[in-house]
Design an enzyme around this catalytic site. Structure first.
Site, mmCIF file in Angstrom:
data_model
loop_
_atom_site.group_PDB
_atom_site.id
_atom_site.type_symbol
_atom_site.label_atom_id
_atom_site.label_comp_id
_atom_site.label_asym_id
_atom_site.label_seq_id
_atom_site.Cartn_x
_atom_site.Cartn_y
_atom_site.Cartn_z
ATOM 1 N N GLU A 93 15.154 21.134 35.825
ATOM 2 C CA GLU A 93 16.520 20.974 35.315
ATOM 3 C C GLU A 93 16.482 20.774 33.815
ATOM 4 O OE1 GLU A 93 19.058 17.901 36.995
ATOM 5 O OE2 GLU A 93 18.413 18.394 39.033
ATOM 6 N N GLU B 243 14.553 13.326 41.403
ATOM 7 C CA GLU B 243 14.780 12.136 40.567
ATOM 8 C C GLU B 243 14.820 10.823 41.348
ATOM 9 O OE1 GLU B 243 18.070 12.621 37.885
ATOM 10 O OE2 GLU B 243 17.224 14.424 36.982
#
Ligand code: FCB
Length: 485
Positions: free
Chosen positions: A391, A203
């Site tokens: 995720e 991220e």
């Protein structure tokens, strides 16, 4: 409708996959079971089911084995930065308990585990020779996973930058990108005899925007738009340089990717016009992250929107940023609703009303469609050959019931619906090869400390006792049947 089960009885029924199947089977007539099997939302054979964690959120043992301080040690020990003054000093004590945690995964039938390497365990100051004790820990971890039949997926950077590098301006300094590439090559060189899949970064948007944009995360800076765009550029450059150094130093056959939280745009209405708008939005809304990585250029809209704040870059850097990957990992939590509009980009993002449902974390709005659209639109835009959901998961106000169980019906509902959406996109041909639930364990949820639990396993932090929640039993049943009901 009144349900006749007491909680205790239900717990007994749910205590093991066999039992939960028996519960399901008991309610179905043979004919019903047959039609259910026909409509079964099955996943392809070999679909990889796993769980995900990250070093600072789970390991603890921050002073063991020669580990140096990271920006998260500094940040969490700074007054007022993390809820309740929580730190990752102990976290899940995964550093010492990984073997029993692997047993939990094995019990659930998981075949993949995504963990991250703490850079400052390997290079305490972010540069120089490898600290053997650090490498040994991850070697032992990978070996234990392999022995349990679980494939290790290694993320090289999940936000815990060595503090020594932040002391030299962190990601604002282009030297950090070079240091990251060195570190990535070093780790991949040492581990690729047992780890086949590496992700460079987790991220980029989060550590750029939260770390340096609004200061909610480490290192807690607010640098302003121009510096932000420039360090964003150095971060994606660091990713590309790391892809190249992994290729140079890892064993042949090693696969390299990224774990990216694309803005999961979803068309409000699934008609041709809105779907096309969502496809453009997928590109534009991720312009300085996945789009520049896969396109090898910044979009015109991005550059003109930033104007004088746009990053400085060279053509050569763009080439490095776009170094080919073997897979793309997507972290998907919440949808972003968009519609076609008469705007320069051809779409408009909609603001959710105050009544929009969310999980315990206010940012985590509920929208299973995200797990259908995000992989599909990524695939349609870039024809990525292999995707993983690296995720997905939810926070819940978990409590341990009198019978010792944790009935997280909301997280279970969340997972069931998201997995249905994922199954649909996979069945339609989107090449998603696996799914990693966030997270195996309740853990240190960054600025929220231990208040927001994301585990499918409850952790009683004072005793470190683990209790698989209802959602763990649900997930186990999905994994073992390879379908979602
Ligand atoms: C993601 C992070 C992960 C965890 C989840 C809830 O953005 O990658 O570490 O905090 O959110």
């Amino acid at each position: 409708m009144s349900l006749k089960f007491t909680r205790r009885k239900l717990a007994t029924l749910l205590s093991g996959a066999g039992a939960s199947l028996a519960f399901h089977g008991a309610a179905s007539s043979p004919a019903h079971a047959e039609s259910e099997a026909r409509s079964a939302a099955s996943f392809p054979k070999g679909f990889l089911w796993g769980s995900a964690t990250a070093s600072y959120q789970t390991e603890g043992a921050v002073r063991d084995g020669g580990r140096g301080p990271s920006i998260w040690d500094t940040f969490s020990h700074t007054n007022g930065k993390v809820a309740h003054g929580d730190t990752g000093d102990i976290a899940d004590d995964f550093f010492h308990r990984y073997q029993s945690d692997i047993s939990l995964m094995k019990q659930m039938g998981l075949k993949g585990f995504r963990f991250s390497v703490s850079w400052s365990r390997i290079q305490p100051t972010g540069r120089g020779q490898a600290n053997q004790a650090g490498l040994d820990f991850y070697k032992k971890l990978a070996d234990a996973l392999l022995a349990a039949g679980i494939e290790p997926f290694c993320t090289l950077y999940h936000w815990d930058l060595p503090q020594a590098l932040q002391d030299q301006r962190g990601w604002e300094n282009p030297d950090t990108a070079a240091a990251f590439a060195d570190y990535a090559g070093l780790v991949a060189g040492a581990l690729s005899d047992r780890v086949r899949q590496f992700m460079t970064m987790n991220e980029i948007r989060s550590f750029v925007e939260l770390g340096y944009g609004n200061g909610m995360h480490a290192p807690g800076l607010q640098v302003g738009p121009r510096r932000l765009a420039q360090l964003n550029h150095y971060a994606v450059l660091g990713h590309g340089m790391a892809v190249q150094s992994i290729r140079a130093l890892a064993k042949k056959g090693t696969e390299v990717g990224i774990a990216d939280n694309v803005d999961a745009v979803c068309p409000v209405i699934a008609d041709e016009t809105n779907i096309a708008a969502a496809r453009s939005a997928m590109r534009e809304e991720n312009a300085s992250f996945l789009s520049v990585i896969l396109d090898g250029r910044y979009s015109e809209h991005y550059l003109s929107r930033l104007g004088a704040d746009a990053p400085h870059f060279t053509e050569q850097e763009l080439k490095v940023i776009a170094s080919p990957m073997d897979f793309v990992g997507l972290n998907i939590y919440q949808p972003r609703w968009v519609k076609a509009a008469d705007t320069p980009t051809g779409y408009e993002k909609l603001k959710d009303p105050a009544s929009y449902p969310h999980m315990l974390s206010p940012w985590l709005t509920f929208g299973p469609e995200a797990l259908y659209w995000a992989p599909r639109l990524v695939h349609e835009n870039w024809r990525v050959g292999k995707l993983f959901i690296t995720e997905n998961g939810a926070s819940s106000a978990d409590v341990v019931s009198e019978d010792g169980q944790v009935y997280d019906t909301d997280r279970t509902m969340y997972l069931r619906n998201y997995l249905h959406a994922l199954q649909r996109t996979v069945a339609e041909g989107t090449p998603v090869r696996g799914y990693f639930v966030w997270s195996l364990l309740d853990n240190f949820e960054w600025a929220d400390g231990y208040e927001k639990r994301f585990g499918i396993t409850y952790v009683d932090f004072p005793t470190q006792k683990r209790i698989p929640k209802l959602s763990a039993k649900f997930f186990e049943s999905v994994v073992k049947q390879n379908r979602v009901m």
